[in-house]
Design an enzyme around this catalytic site. Structure first.
Site, PDB file in Angstrom:
ATOM      1  N   TRP A   1      30.702-121.325  67.541  1.00  0.00           N
ATOM      2  CA  TRP A   1      29.981-121.928  66.976  1.00  0.00           C
ATOM      3  C   TRP A   1      28.687-122.637  67.912  1.00  0.00           C
ATOM      4  O   TRP A   1      27.875-122.919  66.966  1.00  0.00           O
ATOM      5  CB  TRP A   1      30.913-122.775  65.566  1.00  0.00           C
ATOM      6  CG  TRP A   1      31.252-121.648  64.690  1.00  0.00           C
ATOM      7  CD1 TRP A   1      31.381-119.906  65.278  1.00  0.00           C
ATOM      8  CD2 TRP A   1      32.183-121.080  63.913  1.00  0.00           C
ATOM      9  NE1 TRP A   1      32.379-119.734  64.002  1.00  0.00           N
ATOM     10  CE2 TRP A   1      32.651-120.493  63.423  1.00  0.00           C
ATOM     11  CE3 TRP A   1      32.646-123.013  63.465  1.00  0.00           C
ATOM     12  CZ2 TRP A   1      33.908-120.198  62.711  1.00  0.00           C
ATOM     13  CZ3 TRP A   1      33.214-123.324  62.284  1.00  0.00           C
ATOM     14  CH2 TRP A   1      33.927-122.221  61.601  1.00  0.00           C
TER      15      TRP A   1
ATOM     16  N   SER B   1      28.566-113.800  61.839  1.00  0.00           N
ATOM     17  CA  SER B   1      27.308-115.099  60.945  1.00  0.00           C
ATOM     18  C   SER B   1      28.041-115.714  62.622  1.00  0.00           C
ATOM     19  O   SER B   1      27.189-116.912  61.618  1.00  0.00           O
ATOM     20  CB  SER B   1      28.185-115.009  59.659  1.00  0.00           C
ATOM     21  OG  SER B   1      29.570-115.395  59.843  1.00  0.00           O
ATOM     22  N   TYR B   2      28.969-115.988  62.750  1.00  0.00           N
ATOM     23  CA  TYR B   2      29.132-117.051  63.753  1.00  0.00           C
ATOM     24  C   TYR B   2      28.021-117.436  65.125  1.00  0.00           C
ATOM     25  O   TYR B   2      27.733-115.761  65.927  1.00  0.00           O
ATOM     26  CB  TYR B   2      30.559-117.101  64.774  1.00  0.00           C
ATOM     27  CG  TYR B   2      31.770-117.759  63.218  1.00  0.00           C
ATOM     28  CD1 TYR B   2      31.326-118.122  62.286  1.00  0.00           C
ATOM     29  CD2 TYR B   2      33.109-117.175  63.816  1.00  0.00           C
ATOM     30  CE1 TYR B   2      32.222-117.937  61.419  1.00  0.00           C
ATOM     31  CE2 TYR B   2      33.864-117.418  63.283  1.00  0.00           C
ATOM     32  CZ  TYR B   2      34.615-117.689  61.895  1.00  0.00           C
ATOM     33  OH  TYR B   2      34.799-117.861  61.158  1.00  0.00           O
ATOM     34  N   GLY B   3      27.390-118.185  64.662  1.00  0.00           N
ATOM     35  CA  GLY B   3      26.545-118.333  66.112  1.00  0.00           C
ATOM     36  C   GLY B   3      25.257-118.862  66.114  1.00  0.00           C
ATOM     37  O   GLY B   3      24.929-119.611  65.945  1.00  0.00           O
TER      38      GLY B   3
END
Length: 316
Positions: free
Chosen positions: A14, A44-46
């Site tokens: 993240w 959706s991570y990052g």
């Protein structure tokens, strides 16, 4: 499908920054070398824009490691729900996108990132059909959900069972600071239905690491505000955790928190931003809590005046 005995929270990705790839690759390789084989991430991570930056990095790390994709590394990813996905077909497309970014032919676990029952209930069934579709098409070995409460968990389990799709896992916030009645109900439902409970935030966003004190420097923003509200009331709990850690060589408060989650029958997914964090977290696998220690921790956690705020998407 069995999910193994340990999971590694891919939350380390993240906080991606330019120039960190080498350090993260080292961390990944170390985890693999110590037998950590289940990595949890999300599309959706990052960046939060569903372009899968975390998945892209994981795919690169797998390709550049000595691990065999099918034997040594199991990838569990979470696919965002409405408003990004509305139909089962869109969910299938999302899963294929994750596979491309990861460089894999099949996911170990495909998860619905959250329920839409609170804000778009008519679309919930379409997302369940999407989970069934990615399983039926062989894109995943197993399916799971995240942020589902006990009643909604029973509903989706019944629906998927009727479709011939086993529900393998349920991922929720679970720790010594997130062990209220509803979380315990979720654990009981999982145990009764044969669903593996995956515990995210097992370290209470860092409050259960011993790193922070009520009078010391705290994180900025909303997280710091939450810490100010909770930390003063958990000092007896932290003190007991520190005493338990000191009784064992090279143990830590974080390891106590992780061990507690394991003792509850969960697979914890702690995050790590450094190799030091990774080594400390993995060190918790070398020992277990005694029953008397469990009893003390549970008693002190029950007395915490202000518990962790639950995820807004978690259903009843």
């Amino acid at each position: 499908m069995g999910l193994g005995t340990w999971a590694w929270g891919n939350q380390l990705l993240w906080g991606y920054e330019e120039g960190m790839d080498g350090e993260l690759q080292e961390l990944f390789n170390y985890a693999i070398s110590k037998g950590v084989n289940l990595f949890d991430t999300a599309d959706s991570y990052g960046t939060g824009r569903l372009n899968g930056r975390s998945e892209q990095l994981l795919g690169r790390f797998i390709a550049e490691s000595s691990a065999r994709k099918t034997d040594d590394v199991l990838i569990a990813t979470k696919l965002a729900a409405y408003p990004w996905r509305v139909t089962p077909g869109q969910y299938v497309s999302a899963c294929r996108g994750s596979l491309r970014r990861l460089g894999l032919d099949q996911l170990a676990l495909g998860q619905l990132h959250w329920s839409v029952a609170k804000y778009a209930p008519p679309l919930e069934r379409a997302l369940w059909d999407g989970l069934a579709a990615i399983y039926d098409e062989g894109l995943v070995k197993a399916v799971g959900v995240s942020n589902y409460g006990p009643r909604q968990l029973e509903k989706i389990h019944t629906y998927l069972t009727e479709r011939g799709v086993p529900l393998a896992s349920a991922q929720v916030q679970f720790s010594l600071l997130s062990k209220g009645p509803q979380q315990q109900d979720i654990r009981d439902v999982c145990q009764g239905l044969g669903i593996q409970l995956i515990a995210y935030s097992p370290l209470g966003l860092g409050m259960l690491t011993g790193k922070y004190s009520a009078t010391g420097q705290l994180p900025k923003g909303p997280r710091g505000l939450l810490f100010r509200q909770i930390l003063p009331g958990i000092q007896p709990l932290l003190g007991a955790m520190q005493a338990i850690a000191e009784e064992r060589t090279k143990s830590s408060v974080s390891q106590v928190a992780i061990n507690w989650c394991i003792a509850q029958g969960t697979i914890p997914i702690p995050g790590a931003k450094t190799l030091k964090n990774a080594k400390d977290n993995i060190g918790s696998l070398s020992w277990s809590l005694k029953q008397a220690e469990m009893d003390e921790l549970n008693s002190l956690a029950d007395k915490v005046p202000r518990a962790m705020i639950q995820n807004v998407f978690q259903t009843s």
